[in-house]
Design a protein around this motif. Structure first.
Motif, PDB file in Angstrom:
ATOM      1  N   HIS A  24      -6.992   4.764   2.439  1.00 35.99           N
ATOM      2  CA  HIS A  24      -7.800   3.620   2.118  1.00 35.99           C
ATOM      3  C   HIS A  24      -9.036   3.528   2.986  1.00 35.99           C
ATOM      4  CE1 HIS A  24      -7.320   0.401  -0.620  1.00 35.99           C
ATOM      5  NE2 HIS A  24      -7.955  -0.385   0.203  1.00 35.99           N
ATOM      6  N   HIS A  25     -10.123   3.157   2.355  1.00 35.44           N
ATOM      7  CA  HIS A  25     -11.385   3.066   3.068  1.00 35.44           C
ATOM      8  C   HIS A  25     -12.017   1.719   2.807  1.00 35.44           C
ATOM      9  CE1 HIS A  25     -11.397   7.280   4.298  1.00 35.44           C
ATOM     10  NE2 HIS A  25     -10.754   7.472   3.179  1.00 35.44           N
ATOM     11  N   SER A  26     -12.765   1.279   3.779  1.00 35.49           N
ATOM     12  CA  SER A  26     -13.442   0.002   3.636  1.00 35.49           C
ATOM     13  C   SER A  26     -14.551   0.141   2.604  1.00 35.49           C
ATOM     14  CB  SER A  26     -14.022  -0.421   4.979  1.00 35.49           C
ATOM     15  OG  SER A  26     -15.068   0.448   5.312  1.00 35.49           O
ATOM     16  N   PRO A  27     -15.031  -0.991   2.067  1.00 29.60           N
ATOM     17  CA  PRO A  27     -16.119  -0.902   1.085  1.00 29.60           C
ATOM     18  C   PRO A  27     -17.318  -0.128   1.616  1.00 29.60           C
ATOM     19  CG  PRO A  27     -15.193  -3.104   1.087  1.00 29.60           C
ATOM     20  CD  PRO A  27     -14.535  -2.365   2.220  1.00 29.60           C
ATOM     21  N   SER A  28     -17.636  -0.322   2.892  1.00 34.07           N
ATOM     22  CA  SER A  28     -18.782   0.404   3.459  1.00 34.07           C
ATOM     23  C   SER A  28     -18.544   1.904   3.423  1.00 34.07           C
ATOM     24  CB  SER A  28     -19.020  -0.039   4.904  1.00 34.07           C
ATOM     25  OG  SER A  28     -19.317  -1.396   4.944  1.00 34.07           O
ATOM     26  N   GLU A  29     -17.330   2.300   3.718  1.00 36.24           N
ATOM     27  CA  GLU A  29     -17.016   3.729   3.688  1.00 36.24           C
ATOM     28  C   GLU A  29     -17.068   4.278   2.279  1.00 36.24           C
ATOM     29  OE1 GLU A  29     -13.996   4.554   7.322  1.00 36.24           O
ATOM     30  OE2 GLU A  29     -13.216   3.589   5.544  1.00 36.24           O
ATOM     31  N   VAL A  30     -16.576   3.489   1.355  1.00 34.70           N
ATOM     32  CA  VAL A  30     -16.609   3.937  -0.033  1.00 34.70           C
ATOM     33  C   VAL A  30     -18.055   4.072  -0.487  1.00 34.70           C
ATOM     34  CG1 VAL A  30     -15.944   3.399  -2.390  1.00 34.70           C
ATOM     35  CG2 VAL A  30     -14.364   2.918  -0.522  1.00 34.70           C
ATOM     36  N   VAL A  31     -18.879   3.109  -0.096  1.00 30.98           N
ATOM     37  CA  VAL A  31     -20.306   3.205  -0.422  1.00 30.98           C
ATOM     38  C   VAL A  31     -20.872   4.505   0.124  1.00 30.98           C
ATOM     39  CG1 VAL A  31     -22.572   2.265   0.171  1.00 30.98           C
ATOM     40  CG2 VAL A  31     -20.781   0.743  -0.664  1.00 30.98           C
ATOM     41  N   GLU A  32     -20.515   4.806   1.349  1.00 37.32           N
ATOM     42  CA  GLU A  32     -21.017   6.026   1.976  1.00 37.32           C
ATOM     43  C   GLU A  32     -20.568   7.266   1.198  1.00 37.32           C
ATOM     44  OE1 GLU A  32     -23.064   6.807   4.083  1.00 37.32           O
ATOM     45  OE2 GLU A  32     -22.565   8.839   4.669  1.00 37.32           O
ATOM     46  N   ALA A  33     -19.301   7.280   0.838  1.00 33.75           N
ATOM     47  CA  ALA A  33     -18.775   8.439   0.108  1.00 33.75           C
ATOM     48  C   ALA A  33     -19.456   8.573  -1.245  1.00 33.75           C
ATOM     49  CB  ALA A  33     -17.268   8.296  -0.066  1.00 33.75           C
ATOM     50  N   ASP A  49       0.822  -1.219   0.000  1.00 35.40           N
ATOM     51  CA  ASP A  49       0.000   0.000   0.000  1.00 35.40           C
ATOM     52  C   ASP A  49       0.850   1.259   0.000  1.00 35.40           C
ATOM     53  OD1 ASP A  49      -1.325  -2.342   1.580  1.00 35.40           O
ATOM     54  OD2 ASP A  49      -2.954  -1.182   0.699  1.00 35.40           O
ATOM     55  N   SER A  50       1.787   1.260  -0.890  1.00 38.64           N
ATOM     56  CA  SER A  50       2.795   2.316  -0.876  1.00 38.64           C
ATOM     57  C   SER A  50       2.621   3.340  -1.985  1.00 38.64           C
ATOM     58  CB  SER A  50       4.182   1.686  -1.013  1.00 38.64           C
ATOM     59  OG  SER A  50       4.309   1.047  -2.274  1.00 38.64           O
ATOM     60  N   GLY A  51       1.869   2.998  -3.042  1.00 43.19           N
ATOM     61  CA  GLY A  51       1.991   3.743  -4.290  1.00 43.19           C
ATOM     62  C   GLY A  51       1.323   5.086  -4.370  1.00 43.19           C
ATOM     63  N   THR A  52       1.695   5.983  -3.482  1.00 46.45           N
ATOM     64  CA  THR A  52       1.129   7.335  -3.512  1.00 46.45           C
ATOM     65  C   THR A  52       2.003   8.314  -4.268  1.00 46.45           C
ATOM     66  OG1 THR A  52       2.287   8.038  -1.516  1.00 46.45           O
ATOM     67  CG2 THR A  52       0.153   6.939  -1.213  1.00 46.45           C
ATOM     68  N   GLY A  53       3.284   8.014  -4.336  1.00 38.62           N
ATOM     69  CA  GLY A  53       4.227   8.959  -4.914  1.00 38.62           C
ATOM     70  C   GLY A  53       4.578  10.081  -3.965  1.00 38.62           C
ATOM     71  N   GLU A  54       4.152   9.966  -2.725  1.00 38.46           N
ATOM     72  CA  GLU A  54       4.339  11.071  -1.780  1.00 38.46           C
ATOM     73  C   GLU A  54       5.477  10.796  -0.795  1.00 38.46           C
ATOM     74  OE1 GLU A  54       0.468  11.762  -0.157  1.00 38.46           O
ATOM     75  OE2 GLU A  54      -0.326  12.452  -2.076  1.00 38.46           O
ATOM     76  N   GLY A  91       3.054   1.096   3.917  1.00 36.67           N
ATOM     77  CA  GLY A  91       4.169   1.508   3.068  1.00 36.67           C
ATOM     78  C   GLY A  91       4.100   2.915   2.524  1.00 36.67           C
ATOM     79  N   GLY A  92       3.025   3.656   2.790  1.00 39.59           N
ATOM     80  CA  GLY A  92       3.004   5.021   2.290  1.00 39.59           C
ATOM     81  C   GLY A  92       1.649   5.700   2.365  1.00 39.59           C
ATOM     82  N   ALA A  93       0.577   4.953   2.197  1.00 41.13           N
ATOM     83  CA  ALA A  93      -0.751   5.570   2.199  1.00 41.13           C
ATOM     84  C   ALA A  93      -1.181   5.932   3.624  1.00 41.13           C
ATOM     85  CB  ALA A  93      -1.765   4.616   1.572  1.00 41.13           C
TER      86      ALA A  93
END
Lengths: 684, 275
Positions: free
Chosen positions: B26-35, A178-183, A428-430
């Protein structure tokens, strides 16, 4: 991705492709000559072979030179060993493999300002399979377009072939997810790994990426900017063995093996590096020394026990003769970070369908990402239930640290059900999140970092190095002799301490109905002015507040820290004043964000030693007869306000927000209700 | 009115912080649904957003909500393949097989290429299998294999349908053809079973013995050999292998835990032993 033909056919095809490539090159009128646009990077190492991959922006007559010293790159690879792939716009014969192009229908639906996931036009990708190498040997290399040196011929461009299969391991493995932000956080994690390896005087041997390497949608450009550009100094001399994350899955498909992810990598499909043929790049296995590695696709393939991936895994593991077994994929079987393995289908299926197969075959380490956190389990076995519990599934509840509780012990070789260490390396970055406490975890850290695995003979040591190059977790597994395993009925469990969470959803239980919620305190105002009131049968509760002659402030007890985000929904009575308080240190010192329904205004106020200072006051076009959704984000001294998804504005403070409690505020003679309250902890 | 609005605006517990999330926070599927719901409520009614939310609903096993979103997408863009794909799969998830077939046919009609149509053919085949319509399943599997990149499961599906239709030689030949296109060990194992089904005992035995010699864990090979022995009426030898397999399975299975793979193999061993 394309299905790579058996070696013999591939050589013939590659030869044809190469000559076509030359023809294209000869006919092209490119004044400046080809320039390197990606790589070179390494793939699919074995004891006798490796693949060097690079891209140019115009046609080239590609070649690679290798040798055991920079000064003696005396072997040249040309022609049939180099496969050409081109972007869809390039005029080339049909049998040349095309790099990913977004389907027309998808392109038509994409918003004009959204980035195209297609391969950058005029892209030429070369994959040079170099064979006939010696095991565990360092070779330097260089890549060319005709006579033009594109990269290499220096001390930085080298590779080391894998040691022979079955030899005692002496490996250092870098694990990132989960690293690929580029930040910056991603860059710092990478740099910390480099510093760690330099200080410990032990270079990496390989790199495992557990997915989400190219946010947000795994497009070709995002791969370039957020993966290749960031890691190039590592990728040019270490092989990255990838697993696909859900973000890559937005443009790449495991079912067909197509998309930017599959274009970027060359992994074994026909047991070229050990293991058994998977027939797909979506999941595969390989051997290095006496370690067997298995990569699975947890995102978009059939995860049932009768599906092809599970059946391949069973066959592959039954036949491996290696001493160590490491499995990796994206969706974690155990987590309470930004994801919940008790609630999400992919995570549950990987736990209930694949963990039993792996543990029945003696897996040692299970690596994953997806959840943006570092979580490392105790030595566990048989934790397949939903929800995950610790009772009866932990075989060693110590910390595994050789200098503390001692290393975890397993019998020599691969033996079923002697224990697994599961690691979520999604840090890893996010952006990081912790929502709860997974009871089988021994270490839970909300810090950016990565994992270094060292395997030497019968000992594996895992180290989580954070982005500041600090060793934050160390554990070992020693596999020696015969070990009797006992499943602990009451193992140690991590404290479920709410103060450690990063997200607080301030829901309350039924027993609080009609009362002040548990873990809340009245900082100001009479008793019974704040009560929980149920409003629906869907487990939704309403916090109702009615103030008398004095205003009411109630605060949440379990949070007294830096805050980065607030969300709530407020319903105000006519003429009411109501809002939220934060950074609340005491009755004299706090911040308030409050609405006045009568004047339709919103105010941000700082109370310092009891003195109110209005930092911002404005009219807002909100219908206060309806519920108001409030979202507040803080970034250092910038406040971002969003009301009903309509009104947005920023307020800059003269100083960063201090730590403190969070709560609600209702002015005198006002009534208000809060349907929902949630806060996110700020991270340093 | 306010109460109604409150109910309409329900936010599920635990789905905070999904509004305008940083793209990689990163957000859980439920959060993405909410958004996504918020964006839709704010007027962003695009095909892409409905499909995205539909996909997230499928991830949290809410196919009925997913179906609604895919339908919304199709209203905006009839015959759009990703929406048809989502709708067909969500319908399958709901065991609404007639609907699955109907939508798959729409997907096939809307496809520009054999590759695009292949996934719809494969889903149709799975649906026919659920309905035990093996001839139709076979036809659909064959069409899916017209793809330039057929999935391994599709090859297995074709041979499974042929076996169910008692066309055992054709099943074996189909797997041999599959192995020419894909080196997967899963196809090879299925092919060895097809050799047994076709009475090619000698060749099957060669491959089984080689597999047994290579393997650290032997139970699945032992069960395969037991089936070969049963096909030759060597019941005693079959039961001996089944017993050995059972012993190994039990040594690898932690008591009181669910292990779908070993459970299935164990049942096969017990069935042979009880013959």
């Amino acid at each position: 991705m394309f299905f790579r033909l058996p070696a013999k056919k591939q050589v013939v095809l590659c030869g044809l492709v190469f000559f076509v490539g030359l023809a294209i090159s000869a006919n092209a009128a490119v004044a400046a000559g080809p320039e390197l646009t990606r790589g070179p990077y390494l793939q699919s190492a074995t004891p006798e072979s490796i693949v060097v991959v690079w891209r140019t922006n115009s046609p080239a007559a590609p070649s690679v030179k290798i040798g055991k010293s920079v000064a003696a790159l005396n072997r040249q690879i040309v022609g049939g060993s180099i496969q050409l792939l081109v972007s869809a716009d390039v005029q080339a014969p049909k049998y040349i493999t095309r790099l990913y192009k977004e389907p027309k229908a998808d392109a038509a639906k994409r918003a004009a300002d959204d980035e195209s996931p297609s391969t950058v036009p005029s892209t030429y990708q070369y994959e040079a399979r170099i064979q006939g190498l010696e095991p565990a040997t360092r070779y330097y290399y260089s890549v060319y377009a005709g006579k033009k040196l594109l990269a290499g011929a220096d001390k930085h461009h080298y590779f080391v072939t894998s040691p022979s299969q079955g030899t005692d391991a002496d490996l250092r493995i870098w694990v990132v997810g989960d690293s690929g932000t580029g930040e910056q956080d991603q860059k710092e994690v990478h740099l910390a790994m480099q510093e760690f390896t330099q200080e410990s005087k032990r270079d990496l041997d390989l790199y495992l990426h557990v997915g989400d390497m190219a946010y947000v949608e795994g497009t070709d450009k995002q791969f370039q900017n957020n993966f290749f550009d960031i890691y190039q100094t590592t990728l040019r001399n270490k092989v990255c063995w990838p697993s696909m994350g859900n973000h890559e899955g937005k443009t790449s498909r495991g079912t067909s093996g197509t998309g930017p992810y599959y274009d970027a990598y060359v992994v074994p499909t026909a047991a070229e590096a050990g293991g058994l043929p998977s027939g797909t790049e979506a999941y595969y296995s390989f051997d290095i020394a006496d370690v067997h590695f298995v990569c699975l696709d947890s995102h978009d393939l059939d995860r049932t026990p009768s599906g092809a991936m599970a059946q391949w895994l069973i066959a592959d593991l039954e036949e491996t003769q290696q001493e160590w077994l490491i499995a990796f994929w994206h969706h974690p079987p155990y987590t309470k970070g930004s994801h919940d393995s008790d609630a999400e289908r992919q995570l549950i299926e990987m736990r209930t369908h694949f963990m039993p197969i792996l543990e029945s075959c003696g897996v040692d380490i299970v690596l994953s990402g997806h959840s943006h956190i570092y979580e490392r389990s105790m030595l566990i076995d048989g934790a397949y239930a939903t929800p995950t519990v610790a009772e009866g599934v932990v075989v060693d509840d110590g910390d595994g640290n050789p200098d503390h509780d001692g290393a975890y012990r397993k019998s020599q070789g691969l033996n079923p059900n002697e224990g697994t260490v599961a690691i979520v390396a999604g840090n890893g970055g996010a952006g990081l999140t912790r929502r709860g406490t997974m009871p089988i975890m021994r270490e839970i850290l909300v810090e950016h970092g990565s994992v270094i695995l060292d395997i030497r003979g019968d000992t594996l040591t895992g180290t989580m190095v954070n982005k500041n190059n600090v060793e934050r977790d160390v554990f070992s597994i020693v596999k020696r002799g015969k070990v009797e395993v006992t499943h602990l009925e009451k193992p140690w469990q991590p404290p479920n301490d709410p103060s450690l969470l990063t997200v607080f959803v301030l829901a309350w239980q039924d027993e609080a109905l009609g009362q002040l919620p548990k873990n809340w305190s009245l900082a100001q105002g009479p008793d019974e002015s704040v009560v929980v009131q149920q409003v629906s049968e869907e487990q939704k509760k309403l916090l109702a507040v009615k103030a008398g002659e004095k205003s009411v402030i109630a605060t949440y007890d379990n949070f007294d820290d830096l805050m980065s985000e607030i969300r709530t929904e407020i319903s105000l009575s006519t003429d009411a004043v109501a809002g939220v308080v934060f950074a609340h240190q005491n009755e004299q010192n706090y911040y308030a964000y409050r609405f006045n329904a009568k004047t339709a205004t919103a105010e941000l106020v700082r109370y310092h030693e009891g003195e109110a200072e209005v930092l911002d006051s404005r009219e807002v076009e909100i219908d206060f007869s309806e519920q108001v959704k409030v979202e507040i984000e803080t970034r250092k001294n910038i406040f971002k306000f969003q009301l009903n998804n309509q009104v947005e504005y920023d307020v800059k403070l003269d100083q960063p927000l201090p730590e403190g409690k969070f709560g609600i505020l209702v002015g005198e003679n006002s009534a208000a209700s809060y349907e929902y309250l949630a806060i996110r902890r700020g991270l340093p | 009115m306010r109460r109604k609005r409150l109910l309409q605006a329900i936010w599920s517990v635990g789905i905070a912080f999904a509004v305008s999330p940083p793209a990689h926070a990163h957000h859980s599927p439920s959060e993405v649904v909410e958004a996504l719901t918020k964006r839709i409520e704010a007027g962003e009614n695009t095909v892409a957003i409905f499909i995205r939310r539909g996909d997230e609903y499928r991830a949290i096993a809410k196919p009925e909500s997913a179906v609604a979103d895919y339908r919304s997408a199709l209203k905006l863009s009839p015959a759009y393949l990703p929406a048809l794909h989502g709708l067909a799969h969500a319908s399958f998830q709901q065991h609404r097989f007639a609907k699955t077939l109907e939508v798959s046919q729409q997907g096939i009609a809307a496809s520009d290429s054999a590759d695009q149509a292949a996934t719809f053919h494969a889903l149709s085949a799975r649906t026919y299998e659920q309905q035990l319509q093996w001839e139709r399943a076979l036809s659909a599997w064959k069409k899916s294999l017209a793809s330039s990149r057929p999935n391994i499961n599709w090859f297995l599906g074709e041979s499974r349908a042929l076996t169910k239709l008692d066309r055992l030689d054709a099943a074996r030949l189909s797997l041999e053809a599959a192995m020419q296109r894909n080196p997967s060990i899963v196809l090879r194992r299925a092919w060895i079973q097809s050799l047994i089904d076709c009475g090619e005992a000698k060749e099957a035995s060669l491959h089984i013995e080689a597999g047994l010699a290579r393997s650290r864990w032997k139970s699945s090979w032992l069960l395969l050999r037991a089936r070969l022995e049963l096909s030759q009426n060597h019941t005693r030898e079959a039961q001996r292998d089944a017993a050995s397999a059972l012993q190994e399975i039990d040594s690898r299975w932690k008591p009181n835990t669910a292990n779908p793979w070993l459970s299935s193999d164990r049942q096969q061993a017990l069935a042979i032993l009880s013959d």
